[in-house]
Design an enzyme around this catalytic site. Sequence first.
Site, PDB file in Angstrom:
ATOM      1  N   ASP A  97      -0.830 -13.082  -5.593  1.00 40.04           N
ATOM      2  CA  ASP A  97      -0.687 -13.672  -4.263  1.00 40.04           C
ATOM      3  C   ASP A  97      -1.287 -12.797  -3.169  1.00 40.04           C
ATOM      4  O   ASP A  97      -1.323 -13.204  -2.005  1.00 40.04           O
ATOM      5  CB  ASP A  97       0.787 -13.990  -3.964  1.00 40.04           C
ATOM      6  CG  ASP A  97       1.723 -12.816  -4.177  1.00 40.04           C
ATOM      7  OD1 ASP A  97       1.475 -12.002  -5.087  1.00 40.04           O
ATOM      8  OD2 ASP A  97       2.723 -12.704  -3.445  1.00 40.04           O
ATOM      9  N   HIS A  98      -1.774 -11.613  -3.538  1.00 42.36           N
ATOM     10  CA  HIS A  98      -2.394 -10.715  -2.569  1.00 42.36           C
ATOM     11  C   HIS A  98      -3.892 -10.484  -2.828  1.00 42.36           C
ATOM     12  O   HIS A  98      -4.534  -9.777  -2.046  1.00 42.36           O
ATOM     13  CB  HIS A  98      -1.671  -9.369  -2.576  1.00 42.36           C
ATOM     14  CG  HIS A  98      -0.239  -9.472  -2.153  1.00 42.36           C
ATOM     15  ND1 HIS A  98       0.189  -9.207  -0.871  1.00 42.36           N
ATOM     16  CD2 HIS A  98       0.862  -9.847  -2.852  1.00 42.36           C
ATOM     17  CE1 HIS A  98       1.497  -9.397  -0.801  1.00 42.36           C
ATOM     18  NE2 HIS A  98       1.919  -9.787  -1.996  1.00 42.36           N
ATOM     19  N   ASP A 109       4.424  -5.706  -0.035  1.00 41.93           N
ATOM     20  CA  ASP A 109       5.479  -5.643  -1.047  1.00 41.93           C
ATOM     21  C   ASP A 109       5.967  -4.217  -1.303  1.00 41.93           C
ATOM     22  O   ASP A 109       5.235  -3.365  -1.824  1.00 41.93           O
ATOM     23  CB  ASP A 109       4.975  -6.242  -2.351  1.00 41.93           C
ATOM     24  CG  ASP A 109       4.583  -7.705  -2.193  1.00 41.93           C
ATOM     25  OD1 ASP A 109       4.404  -8.149  -1.043  1.00 41.93           O
ATOM     26  OD2 ASP A 109       4.450  -8.397  -3.208  1.00 41.93           O
ATOM     27  N   HIS A 128       5.441 -13.346   4.343  1.00 42.29           N
ATOM     28  CA  HIS A 128       5.616 -13.245   2.901  1.00 42.29           C
ATOM     29  C   HIS A 128       6.995 -13.752   2.490  1.00 42.29           C
ATOM     30  O   HIS A 128       7.812 -13.046   1.903  1.00 42.29           O
ATOM     31  CB  HIS A 128       5.409 -11.792   2.446  1.00 42.29           C
ATOM     32  CG  HIS A 128       5.192 -11.643   0.971  1.00 42.29           C
ATOM     33  ND1 HIS A 128       6.233 -11.466   0.089  1.00 42.29           N
ATOM     34  CD2 HIS A 128       4.068 -11.629   0.228  1.00 42.29           C
ATOM     35  CE1 HIS A 128       5.741 -11.342  -1.138  1.00 42.29           C
ATOM     36  NE2 HIS A 128       4.427 -11.444  -1.082  1.00 42.29           N
ATOM     37  N   HIS A 143       6.681  -0.319  -5.021  1.00 41.91           N
ATOM     38  CA  HIS A 143       6.652  -1.671  -5.578  1.00 41.91           C
ATOM     39  C   HIS A 143       6.601  -1.574  -7.099  1.00 41.91           C
ATOM     40  O   HIS A 143       6.659  -0.478  -7.682  1.00 41.91           O
ATOM     41  CB  HIS A 143       5.461  -2.432  -5.009  1.00 41.91           C
ATOM     42  CG  HIS A 143       5.506  -3.910  -5.249  1.00 41.91           C
ATOM     43  ND1 HIS A 143       6.646  -4.654  -5.109  1.00 41.91           N
ATOM     44  CD2 HIS A 143       4.524  -4.800  -5.626  1.00 41.91           C
ATOM     45  CE1 HIS A 143       6.383  -5.915  -5.377  1.00 41.91           C
ATOM     46  NE2 HIS A 143       5.112  -6.032  -5.703  1.00 41.91           N
ATOM     47  N   HIS A 159      -1.140  -7.867  -7.292  1.00 42.14           N
ATOM     48  CA  HIS A 159      -0.445  -9.084  -7.676  1.00 42.14           C
ATOM     49  C   HIS A 159      -1.236 -10.261  -7.116  1.00 42.14           C
ATOM     50  O   HIS A 159      -1.821 -10.169  -6.027  1.00 42.14           O
ATOM     51  CB  HIS A 159       0.995  -9.092  -7.161  1.00 42.14           C
ATOM     52  CG  HIS A 159       1.932  -8.308  -8.025  1.00 42.14           C
ATOM     53  ND1 HIS A 159       3.110  -7.757  -7.553  1.00 42.14           N
ATOM     54  CD2 HIS A 159       1.872  -7.989  -9.356  1.00 42.14           C
ATOM     55  CE1 HIS A 159       3.731  -7.140  -8.547  1.00 42.14           C
ATOM     56  NE2 HIS A 159       2.995  -7.260  -9.641  1.00 42.14           N
ATOM     57  N   HIS A 183      -2.112  -4.394  -3.097  1.00 43.41           N
ATOM     58  CA  HIS A 183      -1.874  -4.229  -4.528  1.00 43.41           C
ATOM     59  C   HIS A 183      -2.424  -5.446  -5.260  1.00 43.41           C
ATOM     60  O   HIS A 183      -2.873  -6.420  -4.626  1.00 43.41           O
ATOM     61  CB  HIS A 183      -0.388  -4.042  -4.811  1.00 43.41           C
ATOM     62  CG  HIS A 183       0.464  -5.224  -4.490  1.00 43.41           C
ATOM     63  ND1 HIS A 183       0.699  -5.654  -3.195  1.00 43.41           N
ATOM     64  CD2 HIS A 183       1.154  -6.096  -5.294  1.00 43.41           C
ATOM     65  CE1 HIS A 183       1.480  -6.713  -3.214  1.00 43.41           C
ATOM     66  NE2 HIS A 183       1.766  -7.009  -4.478  1.00 43.41           N
TER      67      HIS A 183
END
Length: 309
Positions: free
Chosen positions: A67-68, A208, A266, A141, A65, A63
């Site tokens: 941090d990914h 997530d 994570h 999520h 976000h 996805h």
Amino acid sequence: MSSRELVVLGTGSQTPTRRRNHNGYLLRWDGMGLLFDPGEGTQRQMIMAGVAATDVNRILISHFHGDHCLGVPGVIQRISLDRVPHPVYAHFPAAGAEYFARLRHASSYHETATVIAQPVEAPGVIAEGPFGRIEARPLDHQVPAFGYRLIEPDGRRMLPERLRERGVAGPRVGALQREGAVRAGGRTVTLQEVSAPRRGQRFAFVMDTRLCDEVFALAEDADLLVIESTFLDEDARLARDFGHLTAGEAGRVARECGVRRLVLTHFSQRYSDPARFGEQAARHFSGEIVVAEDLIRVAVPPRRRGRDH
């Protein structure tokens, strides 16, 4: 070096720490490299881990976000800088196609490599090849998200004692595997009579998400499951509110799905003792648990011996 292993590039959550980079996971699978969720700093983590740009065949983003995915610009530009000769396929939620386009061209660079975007529109098979198939399933999520799993085709395990009994040796063994039958000792020897069924190996990647049916579907019979455990069990309400799993929930998934090796990752920056994640997962799962650290390598478990699956 194992031909099937996970190279952990980062294990942090929303905020990196002194010890944990943002996400990043490279699965080596018989000469193929799958790079999952390259967060900020992934290019440098690859260098630290001895992973070259040429090792990457596919990029899979769960996805969008940060941090990914904020490591995508550096990784893609490095692929061109190093003139990677093979095409690199990028899989990501189709709802975030605009984000991927922005990340891919976040700055000016000389594009020499072939990067092929393959947005994931719906659950199902997203890639097939000699390795088997890669499937995607939607997760629960805050934004559109997918989990992924790699399923190797079932095959057959050769039985040496039966090969000897029937006089099949040397190049004839390879011919038997390719053709299904060979002549030996004045008779036809079939593959079925000198081998046993062998289940293909499975890898699952779950990031997530709240606990949902698709998490269990992804993890089913996984030899190696990489799964987020952002929160400890005492913060289960926070986990649900923000669309995440707890360590105990990750352990429950592993137990109910018959997972062989569980990799927890994570981790929220709010916790200082990572051992607690393993302890809470172990309340539910009695198998092998790895509490991931940056730059470690985790082998895919060897095939079971003496069993037909």
